[in-house]
Design an enzyme around this catalytic site. Structure first.
Site, PDB file in Angstrom:
ATOM      1  N   PHE A  83       0.830  -1.220   0.000  1.00  0.00           N
ATOM      2  CA  PHE A  83       0.000   0.000   0.000  1.00  0.00           C
ATOM      3  C   PHE A  83       0.859   1.262   0.000  1.00  0.00           C
ATOM      4  O   PHE A  83       0.429   2.312  -0.447  1.00  0.00           O
ATOM      5  CB  PHE A  83      -0.862   0.058   1.283  1.00  0.00           C
ATOM      6  CG  PHE A  83      -1.950  -0.952   1.376  1.00  0.00           C
ATOM      7  CD1 PHE A  83      -1.846  -2.043   2.239  1.00  0.00           C
ATOM      8  CD2 PHE A  83      -3.109  -0.827   0.622  1.00  0.00           C
ATOM      9  CE1 PHE A  83      -2.876  -2.969   2.355  1.00  0.00           C
ATOM     10  CE2 PHE A  83      -4.144  -1.743   0.734  1.00  0.00           C
ATOM     11  CZ  PHE A  83      -4.020  -2.819   1.594  1.00  0.00           C
ATOM     12  N   LYS A  87      -0.504   9.720  -2.113  1.00  0.00           N
ATOM     13  CA  LYS A  87      -1.723   9.528  -2.920  1.00  0.00           C
ATOM     14  C   LYS A  87      -2.549  10.787  -3.114  1.00  0.00           C
ATOM     15  O   LYS A  87      -3.725  10.724  -3.491  1.00  0.00           O
ATOM     16  CB  LYS A  87      -2.573   8.459  -2.258  1.00  0.00           C
ATOM     17  CG  LYS A  87      -3.049   8.861  -0.872  1.00  0.00           C
ATOM     18  CD  LYS A  87      -4.283   8.081  -0.499  1.00  0.00           C
ATOM     19  CE  LYS A  87      -4.930   8.671   0.721  1.00  0.00           C
ATOM     20  NZ  LYS A  87      -6.346   8.896   0.544  1.00  0.00           N
ATOM     21  N   SER A 127      -5.254   2.012  -8.726  1.00  0.00           N
ATOM     22  CA  SER A 127      -6.349   2.985  -8.614  1.00  0.00           C
ATOM     23  C   SER A 127      -7.081   3.125  -9.941  1.00  0.00           C
ATOM     24  O   SER A 127      -6.484   2.996 -11.016  1.00  0.00           O
ATOM     25  CB  SER A 127      -5.773   4.352  -8.204  1.00  0.00           C
ATOM     26  OG  SER A 127      -6.739   5.362  -8.330  1.00  0.00           O
ATOM     27  N   TYR A 152       0.372  11.492  -9.961  1.00  0.00           N
ATOM     28  CA  TYR A 152      -0.018  10.386  -9.060  1.00  0.00           C
ATOM     29  C   TYR A 152      -0.568   9.230  -9.887  1.00  0.00           C
ATOM     30  O   TYR A 152      -0.118   8.086  -9.754  1.00  0.00           O
ATOM     31  CB  TYR A 152      -1.064  10.843  -8.045  1.00  0.00           C
ATOM     32  CG  TYR A 152      -1.815   9.690  -7.434  1.00  0.00           C
ATOM     33  CD1 TYR A 152      -3.094   9.350  -7.870  1.00  0.00           C
ATOM     34  CD2 TYR A 152      -1.222   8.893  -6.465  1.00  0.00           C
ATOM     35  CE1 TYR A 152      -3.764   8.263  -7.341  1.00  0.00           C
ATOM     36  CE2 TYR A 152      -1.885   7.807  -5.925  1.00  0.00           C
ATOM     37  CZ  TYR A 152      -3.162   7.493  -6.379  1.00  0.00           C
ATOM     38  OH  TYR A 152      -3.818   6.403  -5.859  1.00  0.00           O
ATOM     39  N   LYS A 156       0.882   5.167 -10.730  1.00  0.00           N
ATOM     40  CA  LYS A 156       0.137   3.900 -10.598  1.00  0.00           C
ATOM     41  C   LYS A 156       0.212   3.105 -11.908  1.00  0.00           C
ATOM     42  O   LYS A 156       0.424   1.887 -11.902  1.00  0.00           O
ATOM     43  CB  LYS A 156      -1.311   4.166 -10.209  1.00  0.00           C
ATOM     44  CG  LYS A 156      -1.488   4.649  -8.775  1.00  0.00           C
ATOM     45  CD  LYS A 156      -0.966   3.636  -7.763  1.00  0.00           C
ATOM     46  CE  LYS A 156      -1.169   4.093  -6.327  1.00  0.00           C
ATOM     47  NZ  LYS A 156      -0.631   3.117  -5.337  1.00  0.00           N
ATOM     48  N   TYR A 180      -8.643   0.456  -7.125  1.00  0.00           N
ATOM     49  CA  TYR A 180      -9.691   0.935  -6.216  1.00  0.00           C
ATOM     50  C   TYR A 180     -10.461   2.060  -6.892  1.00  0.00           C
ATOM     51  O   TYR A 180      -9.862   2.920  -7.553  1.00  0.00           O
ATOM     52  CB  TYR A 180      -9.098   1.547  -4.948  1.00  0.00           C
ATOM     53  CG  TYR A 180      -8.074   0.728  -4.229  1.00  0.00           C
ATOM     54  CD1 TYR A 180      -7.138   1.359  -3.428  1.00  0.00           C
ATOM     55  CD2 TYR A 180      -8.022  -0.656  -4.308  1.00  0.00           C
ATOM     56  CE1 TYR A 180      -6.179   0.644  -2.734  1.00  0.00           C
ATOM     57  CE2 TYR A 180      -7.073  -1.387  -3.633  1.00  0.00           C
ATOM     58  CZ  TYR A 180      -6.152  -0.731  -2.844  1.00  0.00           C
ATOM     59  OH  TYR A 180      -5.198  -1.427  -2.159  1.00  0.00           O
ATOM     60  N   ASN A 201      -8.191  16.430   0.768  1.00  0.00           N
ATOM     61  CA  ASN A 201      -8.392  16.560  -0.680  1.00  0.00           C
ATOM     62  C   ASN A 201      -9.689  15.872  -1.083  1.00  0.00           C
ATOM     63  O   ASN A 201     -10.366  16.289  -2.011  1.00  0.00           O
ATOM     64  CB  ASN A 201      -7.246  15.844  -1.440  1.00  0.00           C
ATOM     65  CG  ASN A 201      -5.892  16.491  -1.177  1.00  0.00           C
ATOM     66  OD1 ASN A 201      -5.678  17.634  -1.541  1.00  0.00           O
ATOM     67  ND2 ASN A 201      -5.008  15.765  -0.508  1.00  0.00           N
ATOM     68  N   LEU A 203     -13.505  14.034  -0.931  1.00  0.00           N
ATOM     69  CA  LEU A 203     -14.850  14.532  -0.610  1.00  0.00           C
ATOM     70  C   LEU A 203     -15.330  14.158   0.785  1.00  0.00           C
ATOM     71  O   LEU A 203     -15.746  15.024   1.567  1.00  0.00           O
ATOM     72  CB  LEU A 203     -15.845  14.002  -1.659  1.00  0.00           C
ATOM     73  CG  LEU A 203     -17.311  14.365  -1.436  1.00  0.00           C
ATOM     74  CD1 LEU A 203     -17.512  15.882  -1.506  1.00  0.00           C
ATOM     75  CD2 LEU A 203     -18.208  13.659  -2.453  1.00  0.00           C
ATOM     76  N   GLY A 299      -8.818  18.621 -13.577  1.00  0.00           N
ATOM     77  CA  GLY A 299      -8.356  17.230 -13.462  1.00  0.00           C
ATOM     78  C   GLY A 299      -9.474  16.269 -13.112  1.00  0.00           C
ATOM     79  O   GLY A 299      -9.317  15.051 -13.224  1.00  0.00           O
TER      80      GLY A 299
HETATM   81  C1  WQD Z   1     -14.664  12.905  -5.490  1.00  0.00           C
HETATM   82  C2  WQD Z   1     -15.667  13.891  -6.056  1.00  0.00           C
HETATM   83  C3  WQD Z   1     -14.749  16.010  -6.690  1.00  0.00           C
HETATM   84  C4  WQD Z   1     -13.753  17.394  -2.681  1.00  0.00           C
HETATM   85  C5  WQD Z   1      -9.121  10.649  -6.064  1.00  0.00           C
HETATM   86  C6  WQD Z   1      -8.000   9.936  -6.763  1.00  0.00           C
HETATM   87  C7  WQD Z   1      -8.175   8.445  -6.616  1.00  0.00           C
HETATM   88  C8  WQD Z   1      -8.289   8.109  -5.156  1.00  0.00           C
HETATM   89  C9  WQD Z   1      -9.497   8.832  -4.582  1.00  0.00           C
HETATM   90  C10 WQD Z   1      -6.179   7.650  -4.124  1.00  0.00           C
HETATM   91  C11 WQD Z   1     -15.103  14.657  -7.248  1.00  0.00           C
HETATM   92  C12 WQD Z   1     -15.752  16.152  -5.558  1.00  0.00           C
HETATM   93  C13 WQD Z   1     -14.178  16.618  -3.743  1.00  0.00           C
HETATM   94  C14 WQD Z   1     -14.440  18.595  -2.376  1.00  0.00           C
HETATM   95  C15 WQD Z   1     -15.951  18.165  -4.171  1.00  0.00           C
HETATM   96  N1  WQD Z   1      -7.133   8.511  -4.464  1.00  0.00           N
HETATM   97  N2  WQD Z   1     -15.256  16.996  -4.452  1.00  0.00           N
HETATM   98  N3  WQD Z   1     -15.525  18.934  -3.128  1.00  0.00           N
HETATM   99  O1  WQD Z   1     -10.895  12.798  -7.264  1.00  0.00           O
HETATM  100  O2  WQD Z   1     -12.622  10.934  -7.503  1.00  0.00           O
HETATM  101  O3  WQD Z   1     -10.340  10.378  -6.717  1.00  0.00           O
HETATM  102  O4  WQD Z   1      -9.234  10.229  -4.731  1.00  0.00           O
HETATM  103  O5  WQD Z   1      -6.111   6.479  -4.304  1.00  0.00           O
HETATM  104  O6  WQD Z   1      -7.068   7.786  -7.154  1.00  0.00           O
HETATM  105  O7  WQD Z   1      -8.043  10.241  -8.136  1.00  0.00           O
HETATM  106  O8  WQD Z   1     -11.853  11.648  -5.224  1.00  0.00           O
HETATM  107  O9  WQD Z   1     -12.838  12.479  -3.123  1.00  0.00           O
HETATM  108  O10 WQD Z   1     -11.180  13.959  -4.359  1.00  0.00           O
HETATM  109  O11 WQD Z   1     -13.450  13.630  -5.289  1.00  0.00           O
HETATM  110  O12 WQD Z   1     -16.952  18.480  -4.845  1.00  0.00           O
HETATM  111  O13 WQD Z   1     -14.087  19.363  -1.435  1.00  0.00           O
HETATM  112  O14 WQD Z   1     -15.957  14.859  -5.064  1.00  0.00           O
HETATM  113  O15 WQD Z   1     -14.909  17.056  -7.634  1.00  0.00           O
HETATM  114  O16 WQD Z   1     -16.151  14.818  -8.175  1.00  0.00           O
HETATM  115  P1  WQD Z   1     -11.466  11.522  -6.782  1.00  0.00           P
HETATM  116  P2  WQD Z   1     -12.277  12.964  -4.423  1.00  0.00           P
END
Ligand code: WQD
Length: 341
Positions: A83, A87, A127, A152, A156, A180, A201, A203, A299
């Site tokens: 792991f 990330k 991922s 990132y 992967k 994942y 970072n 959600l 992105g």
């Molecule tokens: C999810 C959705 C955002 C924060 C990333 C990596 C992936 C894995 C998981 C490591 C998106 C929206 C987010 C916020 C929002 N990481 N959002 N407000 O980007 O799908 O995936 O994290 O393994 O590899 O790519 O996950 O949780 O950042 O975002 O609206 O404050 O929530 O735009 O649509 P993501 P996320």
């Protein structure tokens, strides 16, 4: 001693939940972690959950000498679950070298150590980000791996390629590359969960910190996408379902002849929009969340979720927990965190 499994990044979010599932399945997990993405008190929590204190070696997986010193102590090791990696997508854009040095560098250290000590079972943490801006909304393992949308994601893709080349070259390794989707939630006990460093970072931890009052409000990144409610769609999978898949993958590898390499999507197979997730969080936790719709985040792909048929067929695995379960467990975990780093 039961079958030993070396778990790099074992004190991290997905790593710690996998350690519990490994222990419950009769393995002896040995954790390698430098705690850059965790806290030492997570080990105390694992002890509470397991009834015994797990074996932990504070090691940076980029440090080949330190890693091989640990591997040398567990010659009866059944396999490695790797792991350990950085990330944060956004951070990788700002500091790509750190990501290649750590994510790719540590994989090479692990592969060399496995070769030296004749370990043949590797489960690798990949991922869905490898699919990039996929032309297919519901992706299978055969969906094209496109140029990643971040350093990132590229690490992967690179790691997956290195593992495949190593298996082709050496013919004495068996590997599962687990892609994942969006891991969320926390252990139902409330004792372990996600511990983002600094401003989240992702959600769900941002939502739980907003609900707790640590963050003033959540900004939904974009409400004008071509989706039913205008917000991004993702496949949110409970971390405990994800952890259980790692145990099944390891057992499967043990039953296979080498060489072997396969890829599995680990998701729920359901797409959930940001607004749907917010509404579910509010409903299951009986609260109102302070949020606004803001600009898109660069992105972000518009929508992606998993076709999980292969994991069902190969591992007889599917998810036990619902989105509501995950969001209830996330909130329960958040309420129990005394202080954020
Ligand atoms: C999810 C959705 C955002 C924060 C990333 C990596 C992936 C894995 C998981 C490591 C998106 C929206 C987010 C916020 C929002 N990481 N959002 N407000 O980007 O799908 O995936 O994290 O393994 O590899 O790519 O996950 O949780 O950042 O975002 O609206 O404050 O929530 O735009 O649509 P993501 P996320």
């Amino acid at each position: 001693m039961n079958k030993v499994v070396i778990v790099t990044g074992g004190a991290g979010y997905i790593g710690s939940h996998t350690v519990v599932e490994l222990f419950n399945a009769g393995f002896t997990p040995v954790l390698l972690d430098d705690f850059r993405n965790s806290q030492p008190w997570i080990i105390d929590r694992l002890e509470q959950l397991m009834g015994v204190r797990p074996l932990v070696h504070e090691v940076d997986c980029q440090d080949a000498i330190a890693v091989e010193e640990v591997f040398a102590r567990y010659t009866n090791c059944d396999g490695v679950i790797h792991f350990a990696a950085d990330k944060a997508v956004g951070e990788s854009v700002v500091n790509p070298v750190k990501y290649y040095q750590n994510n790719v560098g540590s994989l090479c250290v692990i592969l060399n150590a496995m070769k030296r000590f004749h370990l043949e079972n590797l489960v690798f943490s990949s991922s869905c980000t490898v699919y990039g801006e996929s032309d297919e909304i519901v992706v299978t393992e055969e969906s094209p791996v496109k140029s990643a949308v971040s350093p990132y994601g590229d690490t992967k893709i690179t790691c997956e390629r290195i593992i495949r080349y190593q298996i082709e070259a050496e013919q004495d390794l068996k590997a599962f590359l687990l892609r994942y989707f969006n891991p969320i939630g926390a252990h139902p006990s409330g004792l372990i969960g996600e511990l983002p460093q600094g401003v989240p970072n992702n959600l769900v931890p941002y939502i739980t910190q907003t609900a707790k009052g640590i963050r003033e409000k959540l900004t939904v990144f974009g409400g004008d996408y071509h989706t039913p409610d205008g917000t991004n769609i993702r496949d949110y999978i409970h971390v405990c379902d994800l952890a259980r898949a790692h145990v099944l993958a390891l057992n499967y590898l043990s039953s296979k002849e080498k060489p072997f390499c396969d890829v599995l999507n680990l998701g729920t197979g359901k797409g959930t929009s940001v607004l749907e997730l917010i509404t579910t969080f509010e409903d299951v936790n009986e609260l109102k969340l302070n949020y606004t719709i803001g600009d898109r985040r660069s992105g972000d792909v518009e929508q992606i979720y998993a076709n999980t048929q292969k994991a069902k067929e190969v591992l007889d695995w599917s998810c036990d927990f619902s989105l509501g379960d995950a969001l209830r467990h996330s909130w329960q975990w958040e309420k129990g965190i005394k202080e954020h780093s």
